[in-house]
Design an enzyme around this catalytic site. Structure first.
Site, PDB file in Angstrom:
ATOM      1  N   ASP A 148       0.816  -1.224   0.000  1.00 42.69           N
ATOM      2  CA  ASP A 148       0.000   0.000   0.000  1.00 42.69           C
ATOM      3  C   ASP A 148       0.848   1.272   0.000  1.00 42.69           C
ATOM      4  OD1 ASP A 148      -1.995  -1.957   0.524  1.00 42.69           O
ATOM      5  OD2 ASP A 148      -1.796  -1.637   2.681  1.00 42.69           O
ATOM      6  N   GLU A 164     -11.250  -0.824  -3.408  1.00 40.64           N
ATOM      7  CA  GLU A 164     -10.549  -0.091  -2.343  1.00 40.64           C
ATOM      8  C   GLU A 164      -9.406   0.705  -2.963  1.00 40.64           C
ATOM      9  OE1 GLU A 164      -9.459  -3.446   0.000  1.00 40.64           O
ATOM     10  OE2 GLU A 164      -7.781  -4.021  -1.281  1.00 40.64           O
TER      11      GLU A 164
END
Length: 319
Positions: free
Chosen positions: A33, A202
């Site tokens: 991420d 997401e």
């Protein structure tokens, strides 16, 4: 034997804060991420420390002058500082404002009725140490079906700061106060606006190029091989976001699970790099993810060309 152990320990300490040059993955170890940003003409990566949830309770940062040689800044924030976080700290979003450095993060993999969600920390330097700004989550509740994770803080052309966030296939945008301590209503009185595009899962991200808003997100399952990145282009930061297509996905010769990215623009150049994580071939554990960088280009009409994942990464040292 004792001398050998001491020598190895010293080497480990030196390596923890040393600079290193590495191709893809650009930083050693399991990191995911990644949020890439430029602070004061220096490149930074703020990733998730990818580990089983109970161990994923700290953040490291990495800095570079050239996108090739990276310096590790260990444990810039952890759950000793964020008292309400007990597991699964992840997906940083960072921004500088008025000489302060703000670090937004998710914690606790929160579900309805639990404490957790999106927090904010602040520091005087990009490498911290960061201090919990609120002592509680900025967003704790689930609105429009969006789990409060994967936040991205965006500064619009007029100087207003917004935050896009959301898991569980829903994405919201909220308006931030000047000091990042609360949410403020939009002109119509609403606080949360849903902007979910087609196939969104997401990991939202946004940037502006040629006066157009590029909105990007991750699709598929983050634990599996089919994780990928898609995007839309709009004239407004609030959409509508009509899905254009996929620009990053698994390559059976390189890696699987390629997603949850950010984008770095080289200062004063129309040159872009996508910073993302991927899973090495043969790796199956959810936390086995590596941070990589590859060039991201556009066609003559401004659409993003499919990104080719490589082991080479940035091919030359940037000045």
């Amino acid at each position: 034997m004792i001398k050998k152990k001491i020598t190895l320990s010293l080497m480990s300490l030196l390596l923890a804060s040393a600079s290193f040059a590495q191709k893809n993955p650009v930083i050693p170890g399991w990191y995911a991420d990644p949020e890439g940003i430029v602070y004061n003409n220096e490149y930074w990566i703020f990733p998730t420390y990818s580990a089983p949830y109970k161990e994923q309770i700290l953040f490291d940062a990495f800095s570079s002058k050239d996108l090739v040689n990276w310096k590790k800044h260990p444990r810039i924030l952890d759950n000793n500082e964020v008292k309400w976080a007990h597991q699964a700290m992840w997906a940083p979003s960072v921004i500088e404002k008025d000489g302060k450095y703000y670090f937004f993060f998710g914690a606790n993999d929160v579900h309805e009725g639990e404490i957790g969600g999106i927090g904010v920390a602040v520091a005087d330097k990009p490498q911290g140490p960061y201090k919990d700004l609120l002592g509680k989550p900025l967003i704790n509740k689930i609105v429009n079906g969006a789990q409060p994770i994967d936040q991205f803080v965006f500064k619009d052309k007029d100087g207003q700061y917004y935050m896009f966030y959301g898991g569980w296939k829903h994405c919201n945008v909220v308006k931030l106060s000047d000091d990042f301590t609360k949410l403020v209503p939009f002109e119509d009185g609403s606080v949360y606006k849903e902007v979910t595009p087609e196939n969104y899962v997401e990991g939202p991200f946004m940037f502006i190029r040629d006066n157009k808003y590029y909105f990007m997100w991750s699709e598929g399952g983050w634990t599996g091989p089919d994780y990928k990145v898609a995007y839309a282009i709009s004239d407004s930061p609030f959409g509508p976001f009509k899905r254009v297509g996929i620009i990053l996905e698994q390559d059976p010769k390189i890696a699987t699970g390629a997603g949850h990215h950010s984008v770095i623009k080289v200062p004063n150049e129309d040159k872009y790099y996508i910073v993302y994580h991927r899973r090495p071939l043969g790796k199956k554990q959810a936390h086995e993810r590596e941070t990589c960088i590859d060039e991201m280009t556009f066609d003559k009409d401004g659409f993003i060309n499919p990104v080719k994942m490589t082991f080479e990464g940035v091919k030359h040292v940037l000045k």
